[in-house]
Write an enzyme that holds these catalytic residues in place. Structure first.
Site, short mmCIF file in Angstrom:
data_model
loop_
_atom_site.label_atom_id
_atom_site.label_comp_id
_atom_site.label_asym_id
_atom_site.label_seq_id
_atom_site.Cartn_x
_atom_site.Cartn_y
_atom_site.Cartn_z
N LEU A 177 35.38 97.69 25.28
CA LEU A 177 35.16 96.24 25.50
C LEU A 177 35.41 95.87 26.95
O LEU A 177 34.87 94.91 27.46
CB LEU A 177 36.09 95.43 24.60
CG LEU A 177 35.82 95.43 23.12
CD1 LEU A 177 36.94 94.74 22.38
CD2 LEU A 177 34.50 94.77 22.81
N GLY A 181 44.68 99.06 31.50
CA GLY A 181 44.07 100.20 30.84
C GLY A 181 42.80 99.74 30.16
O GLY A 181 42.19 98.75 30.57
N ASP A 189 50.84 85.63 33.03
CA ASP A 189 49.54 86.05 33.54
C ASP A 189 48.42 85.21 32.93
O ASP A 189 47.51 85.74 32.31
CB ASP A 189 49.33 87.55 33.27
CG ASP A 189 48.26 88.15 34.17
OD1 ASP A 189 47.81 87.45 35.11
OD2 ASP A 189 47.86 89.31 33.95
N VAL A 225 40.28 98.65 26.82
CA VAL A 225 40.28 97.94 25.55
C VAL A 225 39.06 98.38 24.74
O VAL A 225 37.95 98.36 25.23
CB VAL A 225 40.22 96.41 25.74
CG1 VAL A 225 40.39 95.70 24.41
CG2 VAL A 225 41.26 95.95 26.73
#
Ligand SMILES: *[C@@H]1O[C@H](CO)[C@@H](O)[C@H](O)[C@H]1NC(C)=O
Ligand SMILES: *[C@@H]1O[C@H](CO)[C@@H](O)[C@H](O)[C@H]1NC(C)=O
Ligand SMILES: *[C@@H]1O[C@H](CO)[C@@H](O)[C@H](O)[C@H]1NC(C)=O
Ligand SMILES: *[C@@H]1O[C@H](CO)[C@@H](O)[C@H](O)[C@H]1NC(C)=O
Ligand SMILES: *[C@@H]1O[C@H](CO)[C@@H](O)[C@H](O)[C@H]1NC(C)=O
Ligand SMILES: *[C@@H]1O[C@H](CO)[C@@H](O)[C@H](O)[C@H]1NC(C)=O
Ligand SMILES: *[C@@H]1O[C@H](CO)[C@@H](O)[C@H](O)[C@H]1NC(C)=O
Ligand SMILES: *[C@@H]1O[C@H](CO)[C@@H](O)[C@H](O)[C@H]1NC(C)=O
Ligand SMILES: *[C@@H]1O[C@H](CO)[C@@H](O)[C@H](O)[C@H]1NC(C)=O
Ligand SMILES: *[C@@H]1O[C@H](CO)[C@@H](O)[C@H](O)[C@H]1NC(C)=O
Ligand SMILES: *[C@@H]1O[C@H](CO)[C@@H](O)[C@H](O)[C@H]1NC(C)=O
Length: 670
Positions: free
Chosen positions: A359, A365, A477, A367
């Site tokens: 995705l 990292g 974030d 997804v």
């Protein structure tokens, strides 16, 4: 003689006009011989399950179940009347979760004008109430037996009873328990599966509730656990009402059962015979041992079944450990909750982490999209990590985060660790992230109404993180790519708490900065610790980004347009803040409404953290709860000051420099 007939006549008249035409008095000592259609009205997930009524369905993530006596009971002579009837009821219930530490839900005894109260939410609020933003008066009255804590609704703990007047925010609550013969308070744990008996006495003439709970082996305490007396109760009563039970749950399994029920609107409800009620208990390795011993008294076959079950459990556990070909499970990992997935399970779900299922990838990292064997779609986020120690601390945090539940947060379903790689499993969000809808789809750009709704959703989610939990959770974030859109195009905040991972160890492909450039509050350059106010700043940037359709930092623009906030401030100073709005949605909004959004964004980005509004106030403005005149005074003043740093290129100085024209905060038209 004549006097006698007069008295007889009077008695007759009294009988005709005062006493109820037909008293309702029923007793279900068990539900095993009930034909649902004639004796009970079962709604949604509710079903007869052996001798009990089971309210929710384990596999349904948006579970809601209700059961009612099929006939309405008369509560008032006419709907306008202030004279309210009395009733008495007693029942035995059991609440048994699959995982003791998962969020709790509980159940309600309810009186309702309708078997399906309008606007009730599935999966939340006992399946009875709507959200708290619309606390209109409706004939809906409940006694909650709440096994979860929602601090945003002032729940005292995760095991309490309360009176709900068409509002999940209870009018009165008290911890579950009873007063013993010497007046000592004995707590009753309602979420252990043990059978709990409740008595509710309602006195219509005094508008008073008495609620009592006790385990079934304790005889009726003489003092009630909770007394609630308020004339306003009458407003929540209609002429005739259904009586019954309601419960709801999300993806965590909690079996809410009603085992017996007695009711009377004409005197005290008959006693339930509790001797032969079934008992439901948590099955965990330690308790199955001791319950095996107890079962020895009855028949050996129970023991046999238990041995078989625990044998199967061990076998399954071993299989699962073997499936983990690469790594041992450390003790500490078993303590954590939510659900631990096996590497195999996730590998299967994602087609072996195939690139077709990718995705996205970013600093953390990759997804992947996946589909579990039961058909549920998930997103698997793989996070690399260098130190196991840091990972452990981080997992403890993630475990507590996993308990955060809000409809505007992306729900975490579980996790898995393979060496130093952590896989976090989330609900899959079919509509991707917000930034794609603003920047990557120039032909099918997201309209203003949707944008505004998503902003309000995210503000609510963030407000929950800041103020809705026993400890404040700082997101750290917030950015448009962390805001995801669910199937209904509603906004959900993702990745909360994840940014903290940076602090526990180095993450490849990122700088040491916690957060994302362009969204970072200026104070973070000097003060390391992120705060709720720095989240508010980032939210302000997102707000401006969404309203203006521009990225926070525009690399290729002319020098003075580089930083979005500075550019909007500049326009604001010149009294032309409206020109900052995204030209692609021109005509979809009222000028005034857009200006409020932009000003709110600027207020959030105030260089001084103390002067930024808090999320509660922001929600009030965005959701349109705060009417123009009643908008929090503090927020108004922050808005008026929000411009004071305007023109200050570094955004951190000369706050007294400019006398702002007073801002007008008006209500966006909903
Ligand atoms: C329930 O029905 C069964 C047979 O259908 C009967 O044997 C049993 O006595 C009934 N139990 C009660 C409590 O009425
Ligand atoms: C009552 O039970 C029958 C079968 O046991 C089922 O077909 C029916 O749908 C049930 N009715 C309700 C209202 O649940
Ligand atoms: C259930 O309904 C049947 C038919 O109306 C009735 O005969 C029976 O008494 C009811 N049972 C209870 C426990 O009320
Ligand atoms: C629970 O719901 C699922 C799907 O909605 C359904 O297939 C299943 O039969 C239900 N289970 C029970 C016990 O009603
Ligand atoms: C109930 O009150 C409303 C206004 O409050 C009135 O219009 C109506 O006639 C009343 N109905 C009865 C039955 O008294
Ligand atoms: C209660 O329900 C009846 C229909 O069942 C409806 O006519 C009535 O308006 C409702 N009363 C209130 C106060 O909602
Ligand atoms: C609350 O519920 C009402 C009706 O169900 C809905 O119109 C409103 O938009 C909801 N508000 C929020 C903030 O979700
Ligand atoms: C009543 O409860 C109190 C406190 O929980 C306890 O100290 C006392 O022994 C209890 N009395 C009886 C009679 O159980
Ligand atoms: C509720 O409890 C109080 C205290 O025991 C008692 O005085 C009152 O009569 C009770 N009310 C009802 C409706 O049972
Ligand atoms: C009731 O049962 C529980 C658990 O079985 C036990 O701990 C408690 O002492 C019992 N209470 C009484 C009054 O028997
Ligand atoms: C309760 O039920 C049991 C068996 O079902 C019976 O032996 C006992 O007499 C009943 N108790 C009362 C008070 O009716």
């Amino acid at each position: 003689m004549r006097a006698f007939s007069a008295v007889l006549l009077l008695l007759l008249l009294h009988h005709l006009f005062v006493s109820p035409t037909s008293a309702l008095d029923f007793l279900f000592n068990s539900f095993s011989n009930i034909t649902n259609a004639t004796n009970l009205t079962l709604i949604n997930d509710a079903r007869l399950d052996g001798a009990a009524i089971r309210l929710t369905n384990d596999t349904n993530q948006f579970a809601v179940g209700r059961v009612f006596f099929p006939k309405k009971i008369p509560m008032k002579p006419t709907s306008n009347s202030t004279s309210v009837a009395s009733f008495s009821t007693s029942f035995v219930f059991s609440v048994l979760p699959d995982i003791a530490s998962s969020p709790g839900f509980g159940l309600c005894f309810v009186l309702s004008n309708s078997t399906s109260p309008p606007n009730s939410l599935a999966s939340q609020y006992f399946g009875l109430f709507t959200n708290t933003t619309v606390p209109f008066v409706a004939p809906l009255l409940a006694v909650e037996f709440d096994t979860g804590q929602n601090p945003e609704f002032n729940d005292p703990d995760g095991n309490h009873i309360g009176i709900d007047l068409n509002n999940v925010d209870s009018a009165s609550t008290t911890p579950a328990g009873y007063y013993n013969s010497t007046g000592g308070f004995v707590p009753v744990q309602m979420r252990t599966g043990q059978n709990v008996r409740a008595w509710i006495e309602f006195d219509g003439s005094n508008l008073e509730f008495n609620v009592t709970v006790a385990p079934t082996n304790v005889s009726r305490p003489s003092l009630p656990t909770l007394t609630y007396r308020e004339t306003k109760i009458a407003n929540y009563v209609s002429a005739e009402m259904f009586v019954g039970f309601s419960a709801s749950k999300t993806q965590w399994i909690e079996a809410q059962r009603v085992l017996a029920w007695s009711f009377s609107d004409n005197g005290v409800a008959r006693d339930i015979n509790t001797t032969n009620l079934p008992v439901f208990q948590l099955v965990s390795p330690s308790t199955s041992l001791s319950s095996g011993a107890i079962a020895g008294i009855s028949i050996g076959c129970v023991v046999f079944v238990l041995i078989l079950a625990s044998g199967f459990y061990l076998y399954w556990w071993k299989k699962r450990m073997e499936g983990e070909e690469t790594d041992e499970i450390e003790d500490w990992e078993l303590e954590f909750w939510p659900h631990r997935f096996s590497n195999e399970e996730l590998r299967e779900a994602t087609g072996g982490f195939s690139n077709d299922q990718l995705l996205g990838s970013g600093g953390f990292g990759k997804v992947y999209k996946g589909t579990l064997s039961n058909g549920t779609e998930i997103a698997v986020k793989c996070v690399n990590h260098d130190s196991k120690q840091g990972l452990r601390e981080f997992m403890a945090e993630i475990a507590s985060m996993g308990r955060l539940q809000h409809k505007h947060l992306v729900q975490m379903r579980g996790w898995c660790r393979k060496r130093n790689e952590l896989m976090l499993v989330y609900d899959y969000m079919p509509n991707g992230s917000l930034n794609r809808w603003i920047f990557d789809k120039p032909k099918k750009v997201l309209g203003w109404d949707r944008r505004r709704r998503v902003l309000a959703d995210v503000a609510e989610g963030l407000n929950y993180l800041h103020h809705g939990w026993d400890q404040m959770v700082v997101h750290r974030d917030i950015k448009s790519s962390n805001i995801l859109l669910d199937a209904e195009m509603r906004g959900r905040l993702g990745d909360f708490g994840l940014a903290k991972l940076y602090e526990h160890g180095e993450v490849p492909n990122t700088t040491r900065v916690v957060g994302t450039l362009g969204y970072l509050a200026p104070e973070l350059a000097t003060v390391a610790a992120p705060t709720a106010a720095s989240d508010v700043y980032s939210f302000g940037v997102v707000l401006l980004e969404v309203a203006c359709g521009r990225k926070p930092i525009k690399m290729d623009a002319a020098e003075d347009e580089e930083v979005l906030i500075d550019w909007v401030r500049e326009l604001y100073v010149r009294g032309r803040v409206g020109e900052a709005a995204d030209p692609r949605i021109k005509g979809e909004y009222e000028a005034e409404e857009m200006e409020i959004a932009l000003k709110l964004g600027l207020a959030c980005c105030h260089p001084h953290p103390q002067r930024r509004p808090n999320m509660r106030d922001i929600v009030a403005v965005l959701v349109g709860e705060a009417a123009a005149a009643t908008a929090p005074a503090a927020l108004l003043s922050e808005l008026a000051r929000g411009d004071s740093s305007v023109g200050g290129g570094d955004g951190c100085s000369d706050e007294e420099s400019m006398e702002a024209a007073p801002l007008q905060l008006r209500q966006p038209s909903v």
